[in-house]
Design a protein around this motif. Structure first.
Motif, PDB file in Angstrom:
ATOM      1  N   THR A  49       0.829  -1.204   0.000  1.00  0.00           N
ATOM      2  CA  THR A  49       0.000   0.000   0.000  1.00  0.00           C
ATOM      3  C   THR A  49       0.861   1.250   0.000  1.00  0.00           C
ATOM      4  O   THR A  49       0.633   2.190  -0.781  1.00  0.00           O
ATOM      5  CB  THR A  49      -0.910  -0.001   1.242  1.00  0.00           C
ATOM      6  N   LEU A  53       0.939   4.076  -2.883  1.00  0.00           N
ATOM      7  CA  LEU A  53       0.665   5.481  -2.554  1.00  0.00           C
ATOM      8  C   LEU A  53       1.777   6.369  -3.095  1.00  0.00           C
ATOM      9  O   LEU A  53       1.512   7.408  -3.710  1.00  0.00           O
ATOM     10  CB  LEU A  53       0.556   5.681  -1.037  1.00  0.00           C
ATOM     11  N   LEU A  54       3.022   5.971  -2.857  1.00  0.00           N
ATOM     12  CA  LEU A  54       4.160   6.803  -3.271  1.00  0.00           C
ATOM     13  C   LEU A  54       4.248   6.897  -4.793  1.00  0.00           C
ATOM     14  O   LEU A  54       4.640   7.918  -5.341  1.00  0.00           O
ATOM     15  CB  LEU A  54       5.469   6.246  -2.707  1.00  0.00           C
ATOM     16  N   LEU A  55       3.863   5.814  -5.479  1.00  0.00           N
ATOM     17  CA  LEU A  55       3.900   5.820  -6.941  1.00  0.00           C
ATOM     18  C   LEU A  55       2.672   6.510  -7.535  1.00  0.00           C
ATOM     19  O   LEU A  55       2.615   6.778  -8.726  1.00  0.00           O
ATOM     20  CB  LEU A  55       3.984   4.388  -7.483  1.00  0.00           C
ATOM     21  N   GLY A  56       1.696   6.803  -6.694  1.00  0.00           N
ATOM     22  CA  GLY A  56       0.475   7.417  -7.204  1.00  0.00           C
ATOM     23  C   GLY A  56      -0.458   6.418  -7.860  1.00  0.00           C
ATOM     24  O   GLY A  56      -1.338   6.794  -8.633  1.00  0.00           O
ATOM     25  N   THR A  58      -3.276   4.898  -7.272  1.00  0.00           N
ATOM     26  CA  THR A  58      -4.469   4.843  -6.432  1.00  0.00           C
ATOM     27  C   THR A  58      -5.720   4.807  -7.297  1.00  0.00           C
ATOM     28  O   THR A  58      -5.682   5.284  -8.424  1.00  0.00           O
ATOM     29  CB  THR A  58      -4.548   6.062  -5.488  1.00  0.00           C
ATOM     30  N   PRO A  59      -6.884   4.336  -6.794  1.00  0.00           N
ATOM     31  CA  PRO A  59      -7.015   3.691  -5.496  1.00  0.00           C
ATOM     32  C   PRO A  59      -6.136   2.457  -5.389  1.00  0.00           C
ATOM     33  O   PRO A  59      -5.929   1.778  -6.395  1.00  0.00           O
ATOM     34  CB  PRO A  59      -8.501   3.308  -5.424  1.00  0.00           C
ATOM     35  N   VAL A  60      -5.606   2.208  -4.214  1.00  0.00           N
ATOM     36  CA  VAL A  60      -4.718   1.062  -4.055  1.00  0.00           C
ATOM     37  C   VAL A  60      -5.466  -0.223  -4.391  1.00  0.00           C
ATOM     38  O   VAL A  60      -6.687  -0.314  -4.256  1.00  0.00           O
ATOM     39  CB  VAL A  60      -4.137   0.995  -2.628  1.00  0.00           C
ATOM     40  N   ALA A 118      11.748   4.302 -12.479  1.00  0.00           N
ATOM     41  CA  ALA A 118      12.473   4.976 -11.410  1.00  0.00           C
ATOM     42  C   ALA A 118      13.979   4.820 -11.588  1.00  0.00           C
ATOM     43  O   ALA A 118      14.459   3.888 -12.237  1.00  0.00           O
ATOM     44  CB  ALA A 118      12.040   4.421 -10.057  1.00  0.00           C
TER      45      ALA A 118
ATOM     46  N   LEU B  54      -5.964   6.484   0.369  1.00  0.00           N
ATOM     47  CA  LEU B  54      -6.061   5.129  -0.188  1.00  0.00           C
ATOM     48  C   LEU B  54      -7.007   5.093  -1.388  1.00  0.00           C
ATOM     49  O   LEU B  54      -6.806   4.328  -2.321  1.00  0.00           O
ATOM     50  CB  LEU B  54      -6.533   4.142   0.882  1.00  0.00           C
TER      51      LEU B  54
ATOM     52  N   THR C  58       1.753  13.056  -6.902  1.00  0.00           N
ATOM     53  CA  THR C  58       2.415  11.757  -7.022  1.00  0.00           C
ATOM     54  C   THR C  58       2.678  11.432  -8.475  1.00  0.00           C
ATOM     55  O   THR C  58       1.988  11.976  -9.336  1.00  0.00           O
ATOM     56  CB  THR C  58       1.544  10.632  -6.420  1.00  0.00           C
ATOM     57  N   VAL C  63      10.909   9.560  -6.591  1.00  0.00           N
ATOM     58  CA  VAL C  63      10.786   8.335  -7.393  1.00  0.00           C
ATOM     59  C   VAL C  63      11.540   8.498  -8.704  1.00  0.00           C
ATOM     60  O   VAL C  63      12.280   7.614  -9.129  1.00  0.00           O
ATOM     61  CB  VAL C  63       9.304   7.990  -7.652  1.00  0.00           C
TER      62      VAL C  63
END
Lengths: 203, 203, 203
Positions: A49, A53-56, A58-60, A118, B54, C58, C63
């Motif tokens: 999760t 979130l960090l990679l964007g 979403t929704p997860v 990345a 989330l 994000t 990243v």
């Protein structure tokens, strides 16, 4: 087997063993079955999760597809059922489940960051973060000293998983590369647990 | 009253009582008024923020609309003003404010996940996460044993809120369904506090 | 110097000093070099990452551009090299590195929220959150009482940074405004450390 399907199964396996580690920690804290399931879910899906979130992304994933949640709850249930049999070895089992999950998520996290284009350094760090975040949350919520702080090698094993993935020749089959990296990372951690490997101290 | 307006008011009420619980915890830790307000804000908006992150609903609501923040700071101020009167009952009041906030956020979190088309299992877990996250952050930052770990039923009450929402007949008025689910969830938690309800232990 | 370039350098400086504070904390916890680097990274990029997640910016910056990570690892390495020389003053140095990072991130976080058109109250809170989040994570992971809980002024200094930024006349040069706000915020915190400034207690 396509890479997507391989990712799916490795991720499911990592989720399951982290869920078991969370359930064991919750049992050691004498929580009831709902608490055990909750900690299992948070530990099982925590690392992935945070990564998404960090990679964007979403929704997860588990918002629309509850497979991971079902896996976590199922394995929490199995752990509770086995509780009486394993009661003296819970901390040991926790360490090993955590080690397997760590190796799987380190390599998967690195691979997923790679897919997002990345930088190599980020790829490696992402692996280490995915691998450790679930366990950190598990230990912080349960008021335990995080497994990170044990004397033996831990984050290093996660980093080695990502480095191995990056260093393997481009031409190799992806599934093969992932498997090698997971095995290398797990082996380093396993040896640290068994032989007490640690990094030399400075100063 | 439209469902959007109902959501707004229930969410505001949940934010206010969680802010009070955060302020009480910070007062128990002898923080100054700014620290009290800060912990109140983090506790009040924590669960909803995690839920929105989330779901990918960013920027999170309070970035552009500071209503929640104003509510948190206001209720933190009121708690500080009342400090002398309530000093011996702060932990009690904290538990009850936390119970009301838990019930409200459990049902709202579930309802919001439902609107995003989440799987029923996710809907219930989302409720439980929204309901517990603010309190976990409050307790972890304040170095307290999280309220989750008390012997009485806690997460179970949050889950029951989500389950109730899902089980009520589709035909019913939304506002009515939400209210019923909140009352059921709160009642379960309240009985656990008063009568010490807990789940049966295994093994 | 354009505002973008100024942001870049201030943010890099904040990241570096927070990384140092993380490395110092990890050294105090007797972690190995990899653990030290990991805590340095989490502390250095934590506040900015949280800020970007909440704003929906994000994938988070590091990243695709690992500059921040390289800075964190480099400063972690320098801190380890200097460990023997500073061993008796590590907590002191930690406090000062933390103070510089706090002032820089408080103002930068506020400025970035301002660019997103956030409400003034949110702007100030965002500054305070960016300024404190990295340190909270550092202290929570390391099982320390968070620096927030020290008797002296801390969050207040961060808030003052944001308030200063908002109150300076619109006509002034942006770089000048940012610098003033950082200096004011740091000065308040520095005086609190040196003279033990704290807010008056209530009731």
């Amino acid at each position: 087997m396509t890479i997507t399907i391989l990712f799916f199964w490795l991720s499911l396996a990592g989720t399951a063993v982290f869920a078991v580690s969370g359930a064991l920690q919750a049992l050691r804290n004498d929580m009831d079955i709902v608490g055990v399931s909750f900690i299992a879910c948070v530990t099982g899906v925590g690392g992935g999760t945070m990564r998404d979130l960090l990679l964007g992304a979403t929704p997860v994933a588990w918002v629309n597809d509850p497979t991971d949640i079902i896996v976590c709850v199922t394995f929490a249930g199995l752990t509770v059922v086995a509780n009486k049999q394993i009661i003296g070895r819970r901390l040991d089992l926790l360490l090993w489940a955590d080690a397997v999950g760590m190796a799987l998520f380190a390599v998967l996290g690195a691979a997923k960051a790679q897919q997002y284009g990345a930088h190599p350094l980020t790829v490696i760090l992402f692996g280490a973060m995915s691998a450790t975040f679930g366990g950190i949350v598990r230990d912080v919520i349960c008021n335990e000293i995080p497994v990170l702080f044990r004397k033996e090698i831990y984050i290093t094993a996660a980093l080695i998983g990502g480095v191995t993935l990056l260093l393997l020749p481009v031409g190799l089959d992806d599934a093969f590369k992932l498997s090698i990296a997971v095995v290398v990372s797990f082996t380093v951690r396993a040896c640290s647990i068994v032989y007490g490997w640690s990094l030399p101290k400075y100063g």
